[in-house]
Write a protein that holds these residues in place. Structure first.
Motif, PDB file in Angstrom:
ATOM      1  N   LEU A  90     -19.650  -8.087 -28.075  1.00 23.00           N
ATOM      2  CA  LEU A  90     -20.623  -7.353 -27.260  1.00 23.00           C
ATOM      3  C   LEU A  90     -19.950  -6.711 -26.041  1.00 23.00           C
ATOM      4  O   LEU A  90     -20.274  -5.582 -25.661  1.00 23.00           O
ATOM      5  CB  LEU A  90     -21.766  -8.265 -26.823  1.00 23.00           C
ATOM      6  N   GLN A  99     -18.225  -3.747 -27.263  1.00 21.13           N
ATOM      7  CA  GLN A  99     -19.154  -2.678 -27.635  1.00 21.13           C
ATOM      8  C   GLN A  99     -19.700  -1.936 -26.414  1.00 21.13           C
ATOM      9  O   GLN A  99     -20.118  -0.793 -26.521  1.00 21.13           O
ATOM     10  CB  GLN A  99     -20.293  -3.256 -28.483  1.00 21.13           C
ATOM     11  N   ARG A 100     -19.691  -2.586 -25.258  1.00 22.36           N
ATOM     12  CA  ARG A 100     -20.142  -1.898 -24.042  1.00 22.36           C
ATOM     13  C   ARG A 100     -19.129  -0.848 -23.595  1.00 22.36           C
ATOM     14  O   ARG A 100     -19.462   0.050 -22.844  1.00 22.36           O
ATOM     15  CB  ARG A 100     -20.349  -2.910 -22.903  1.00 22.36           C
ATOM     16  N   LEU A 148     -30.492   0.377 -25.408  1.00 25.76           N
ATOM     17  CA  LEU A 148     -29.763  -0.783 -25.935  1.00 25.76           C
ATOM     18  C   LEU A 148     -28.550  -1.091 -25.063  1.00 25.76           C
ATOM     19  O   LEU A 148     -28.117  -2.237 -24.967  1.00 25.76           O
ATOM     20  CB  LEU A 148     -29.332  -0.530 -27.388  1.00 25.76           C
ATOM     21  N   HIS A 149     -28.017  -0.059 -24.417  1.00 24.82           N
ATOM     22  CA  HIS A 149     -26.889  -0.280 -23.516  1.00 24.82           C
ATOM     23  C   HIS A 149     -27.349  -0.672 -22.121  1.00 24.82           C
ATOM     24  O   HIS A 149     -26.530  -0.870 -21.231  1.00 24.82           O
ATOM     25  CB  HIS A 149     -26.021   0.984 -23.438  1.00 24.82           C
ATOM     26  N   GLY A 150     -28.654  -0.741 -21.938  1.00 25.23           N
ATOM     27  CA  GLY A 150     -29.181  -1.217 -20.666  1.00 25.23           C
ATOM     28  C   GLY A 150     -29.261  -0.150 -19.590  1.00 25.23           C
ATOM     29  O   GLY A 150     -29.400  -0.464 -18.413  1.00 25.23           O
ATOM     30  N   LEU A 151     -29.177   1.119 -19.985  1.00 25.28           N
ATOM     31  CA  LEU A 151     -29.308   2.181 -18.979  1.00 25.28           C
ATOM     32  C   LEU A 151     -30.774   2.335 -18.578  1.00 25.28           C
ATOM     33  O   LEU A 151     -31.673   2.120 -19.388  1.00 25.28           O
ATOM     34  CB  LEU A 151     -28.813   3.518 -19.550  1.00 25.28           C
ATOM     35  N   HIS A 196     -23.835   6.581 -23.408  1.00 26.98           N
ATOM     36  CA  HIS A 196     -23.500   5.641 -22.335  1.00 26.98           C
ATOM     37  C   HIS A 196     -22.146   5.955 -21.715  1.00 26.98           C
ATOM     38  O   HIS A 196     -21.623   5.155 -20.960  1.00 26.98           O
ATOM     39  CB  HIS A 196     -23.538   4.218 -22.874  1.00 26.98           C
ATOM     40  N   SER A 227     -20.868   3.168 -15.838  1.00 26.15           N
ATOM     41  CA  SER A 227     -20.687   2.049 -16.754  1.00 26.15           C
ATOM     42  C   SER A 227     -22.032   1.379 -17.005  1.00 26.15           C
ATOM     43  O   SER A 227     -22.865   1.284 -16.114  1.00 26.15           O
ATOM     44  CB  SER A 227     -19.692   1.035 -16.177  1.00 26.15           C
ATOM     45  N   ALA A 228     -22.208   0.956 -18.219  1.00 26.66           N
ATOM     46  CA  ALA A 228     -23.497   0.406 -18.605  1.00 26.66           C
ATOM     47  C   ALA A 228     -23.755  -0.921 -17.913  1.00 26.66           C
ATOM     48  O   ALA A 228     -22.868  -1.757 -17.807  1.00 26.66           O
ATOM     49  CB  ALA A 228     -23.536   0.214 -20.118  1.00 26.66           C
ATOM     50  N   ARG A 229     -24.995  -1.064 -17.440  1.00 28.36           N
ATOM     51  CA  ARG A 229     -25.364  -2.350 -16.873  1.00 28.36           C
ATOM     52  C   ARG A 229     -25.431  -3.391 -17.977  1.00 28.36           C
ATOM     53  O   ARG A 229     -25.655  -3.068 -19.139  1.00 28.36           O
ATOM     54  CB  ARG A 229     -26.739  -2.250 -16.205  1.00 28.36           C
ATOM     55  N   GLN A 230     -25.230  -4.616 -17.599  1.00 29.57           N
ATOM     56  CA  GLN A 230     -25.406  -5.707 -18.550  1.00 29.57           C
ATOM     57  C   GLN A 230     -26.865  -5.706 -18.968  1.00 29.57           C
ATOM     58  O   GLN A 230     -27.751  -5.828 -18.129  1.00 29.57           O
ATOM     59  CB  GLN A 230     -25.079  -7.036 -17.858  1.00 29.57           C
ATOM     60  N   SER A 231     -27.141  -5.478 -20.244  1.00 27.14           N
ATOM     61  CA  SER A 231     -28.542  -5.380 -20.638  1.00 27.14           C
ATOM     62  C   SER A 231     -29.036  -6.729 -21.131  1.00 27.14           C
ATOM     63  O   SER A 231     -28.439  -7.349 -21.990  1.00 27.14           O
ATOM     64  CB  SER A 231     -28.691  -4.329 -21.726  1.00 27.14           C
ATOM     65  N   PRO A 248     -24.093  -2.874 -28.053  1.00 26.91           N
ATOM     66  CA  PRO A 248     -23.989  -4.251 -27.559  1.00 26.91           C
ATOM     67  C   PRO A 248     -25.350  -4.925 -27.486  1.00 26.91           C
ATOM     68  O   PRO A 248     -25.864  -5.188 -26.410  1.00 26.91           O
ATOM     69  CB  PRO A 248     -23.377  -4.085 -26.169  1.00 26.91           C
ATOM     70  N   VAL A 249     -25.930  -5.164 -28.638  1.00 27.28           N
ATOM     71  CA  VAL A 249     -27.260  -5.760 -28.675  1.00 27.28           C
ATOM     72  C   VAL A 249     -27.184  -7.090 -29.422  1.00 27.28           C
ATOM     73  O   VAL A 249     -26.562  -7.175 -30.471  1.00 27.28           O
ATOM     74  CB  VAL A 249     -28.277  -4.799 -29.331  1.00 27.28           C
TER      75      VAL A 249
END
Lengths: 243, 397
Positions: A70, A73-74, A101-104, A149, B2-6, B227-228
């Motif tokens: 994971l 993958q980020r 899914l990437h938390g944006l 992302h 950069s992507a936040r930790q989801s 990243p899920v």
């Protein structure tokens, strides 16, 4: 940065990857070149965390893809071998899904989509459902998904497969832009022209092994050929001769 | 950027939102969720309506009688009981054979003489037993004649100073303990089965589409490169399927209640009153059922090698929850504690009790809900684990 060390993977009796090693640096385009069945897709799938290797290591920016898929993958954008779409969703909905899914958050996704619409020339299709899209349009959506992302590393499995001349040119421009952005771009192809036109570094893969690694010029020199295609055939062919 | 930790919640929400949107735009998913709840009660209503009409249609019995003047007392007696006495057709045999009349009653020429000399007086029912439509008239005529015979017989015994009880060695008394509400509940014991079916059918297409369909359309690999967590992913799909499943069950209930207003229940001598509390209990009981059905279907569909195979398996699966309902139709189940642990079976029993106006214990309700939800969670866990397996993600040859 992408690093693969002595990667091995077999499926039953078949040895798909047999000790592949290479490095793909940031700000460079690295091409995995090899015939069908050489182990390119297996190597990429291990890098993006969907296959477990039997031996060896695959890391991205120093993070182990097997131990922390994971986290890896980020840091990557992927155009996988299979890039099916959801026919009932619009392009925007596809991109938003990946962003979420990437938390944006919503704003980040919106501005990212705006950027991608310009970059991939998707103004006309962004709010259309993808059902009935041409191969080129579908590829845009799939690539957009990999870029939402804004990842530092890109893994593209045969990005020009099935594309016409215009779309292929657009794809090449895009890959060069990504390099200019300082990203690490790793893509696989079995098409010589593709690789020679784009790559800073070429990794030639055959029968699960990385048989040669270098810039196009270096590879030509090594094979004693002026033409990369001849060099490719010679390198692969000599490999066959060795066995 | 950069992507936040989801987190789990955000990912679950993302998956849920996407899958609901996707399913709402899928005609097949919508059909399976909406069509069934409307069609099933409609079918029942039509059938029950027809039954009620048939039973309610006790037309006055018409009996053509040959030789009415030979038995004036009998004819008067019949008329008193609402029989419409008709003049006989010219050719009774032909009229019956052609179906012009259901039957013809023929008073024997010697009837009067036989009656007076206390011999069995002969009347003849001319009928055609192969004609089902006239069976009811024949049965009613025969019963009436039997009644007249025993009435006259009793009077004769009394006239001779014999107690009429001598003639009756055994008296059969019917004591039907079923309350009208229970009778109604027995008839409507099919409703629980339809609710359980509804929860299995409502989410069926979503369950397949989000699992086997995702792989078949080659969109599973692009999904899994994000990243899920597999749990968040499976939970989002599970929730979507459950929503469709529950919507279907509740719609079935609502449609049923609505359409029952058009069935003349009084004609069936039934009373079915579903109060607000009962309806609420039934609706709540559907919740765990929907959770269970959805996760079971997703598990099976994920395991299947292809979309087609998933469809076959999941469709076959519908028959499993029907078994308790079928059994209950033929052999009324005596509720036991262990049955509360079996999904579908416990719901069948609980729903029947609720409908029959019987008290439902909180313990049984809780047992059923916990056991069903736990089983659903187990299938959910197995599905999430399967999505980590290469042979499931990339398919098996």
């Amino acid at each position: 940065m992408i690093e693969v060390r002595n990667l091995e993977r077999r499926f039953g009796e078949v040895v798909a990857v047999d000790g592949v090693s290479f490095t793909a640096a940031d700000g460079r385009i690295t091409g995995l070149l090899g015939p069908n069945g050489a182990g390119k897709t297996t190597t990429l799938r291990t890098l993006y965390g969907l296959l477990r290797p039997d031996a060896g290591a695959a890391t991205i920016d120093g993070i182990d893809a097997v131990a922390e898929p994971l986290a890896v993958q980020r840091r990557i954008g992927v155009l996988p071998d299979a890039h099916g779409l959801y026919v009932r969703l619009t392009v925007r909905e596809h991109l938003r899904y990946v962003g979420e899914l990437h938390g944006l958050d919503g704003d980040a996704i919106a501005s990212s989509i705006e950027r991608l619409v310009a970059r991939l020339d998707m103004g006309e299709i962004i709010d259309r459902r993808v059902e009935g899209f041409s191969t080129g349009e579908r590829m845009k959506v799939a690539v957009g998904r990999a870029l939402v992302h804004d990842p530092p590393n890109l893994l593209l499995d045969e990005p020009t497969r099935g594309l016409d001349v215009m779309s292929t040119r657009a794809m090449r421009d895009l890959i060069r832009q990504l390099r200019a952005d300082g990203k690490c771009v790793l893509f696989s192809s079995h098409v010589m022209q593709e690789v020679s036109a784009l790559c800073d570094e070429i990794v030639i893969v055959a029968r699960g092994r990385a048989v040669a690694h270098g810039t196009p010029d270096e590879l030509c020199q090594r094979a004693g050929e002026d033409d990369l295609e001849e060099a490719f055939v010679r390198i692969i062919g000599s490999d066959e001769g060795l066995q | 950027m950069s992507a936040r930790q989801s987190g789990f919640g955000g990912q679950l929400r993302a998956v849920f939102r996407k899958e609901v949107l996707d399913a709402l735009r899928d005609r097949r998913s919508l059909m399976s969720a909406l069509l069934y709840p409307i069609l099933m009660p409609l079918m029942i209503t039509v059938v029950f309506g027809a039954v009620a009409r048939l039973q309610g249609s006790e037309r006055p019995l018409e009996v053509p009688i040959v030789g009415q003047d030979r038995a004036p007392n009998l004819v008067a007696w019949l008329e008193e009981r609402g029989v419409v006495i008709q003049d006989p057709p010219a050719d009774p045999d032909a009229a019956v054979r052609d179906g012009d009349v259901d039957l013809v009653l023929v008073i024997d020429e010697d009837y009067g003489e036989q009656f007076r000399s206390v011999e069995p007086a002969v009347v003849r029912i001319v009928h055609d037993s192969s004609r089902t439509a006239s069976l009811s008239s024949i049965r009613r005529t025969r019963n009436l004649l039997r009644g007249y015979s025993s009435e006259v017989g009793l009077l004769r015994l009394l006239a001779r100073g014999v107690s009429p009880g001598v003639m009756q060695a055994v008296r059969v008394d019917d004591l039907d303990l079923a309350t009208p509400a229970q009778t109604a509940a027995r008839f409507f014991s099919m409703l629980p089965m339809f609710l359980i079916l509804g929860s299995f059918i409502g989410g069926l297409n979503v369950a397949i589409d989000t699992t086997a369909g995702e792989r078949e359309r080659q969109s599973l690999e692009p999904l899994l490169v994000n990243p899920v967590s597999r749990s968040a992913l499976t939970a989002g799909k599970w929730l979507t399927t459950t929503v469709f499943s529950l919507a279907s069950a509740w719609l079935t209930l609502a449609a049923f209640v609505f359409m029952m207003r058009f069935v003349p229940l009084e004609d069936l001598e039934m009373q079915l009153s579903l109060g607000g509390q009962q309806l609420l209990l039934m609706a709540v009981a559907c919740g765990p059922m929907a959770l269970f059905a959805s996760s079971l279907q997703m598990f099976v569909a994920t395991f299947a090698r292809s979309f087609k195979e998933a469809q076959t398996y999941v469709n076959l699966l519908i028959f499993v929850p029907m078994i308790p309902g079928m059994v209950a139709q033929v052999y009324p189940l005596q509720p036991a504690m262990w049955m509360m642990l079996v999904p579908a079976l416990s719901h069948q029993l609980l729903l029947i009790d609720v409908m029959g106006g019987e008290p439902v214990t909180a313990l049984n309700l809780a047992l059923s809900a916990v056991a069903t939800t736990a089983l659903g969670a187990a299938f959910f866990g197995m599905t999430a684990r399967m999505l980590r397996q290469e042979r499931i993600v990339f398919g098996r040859g």
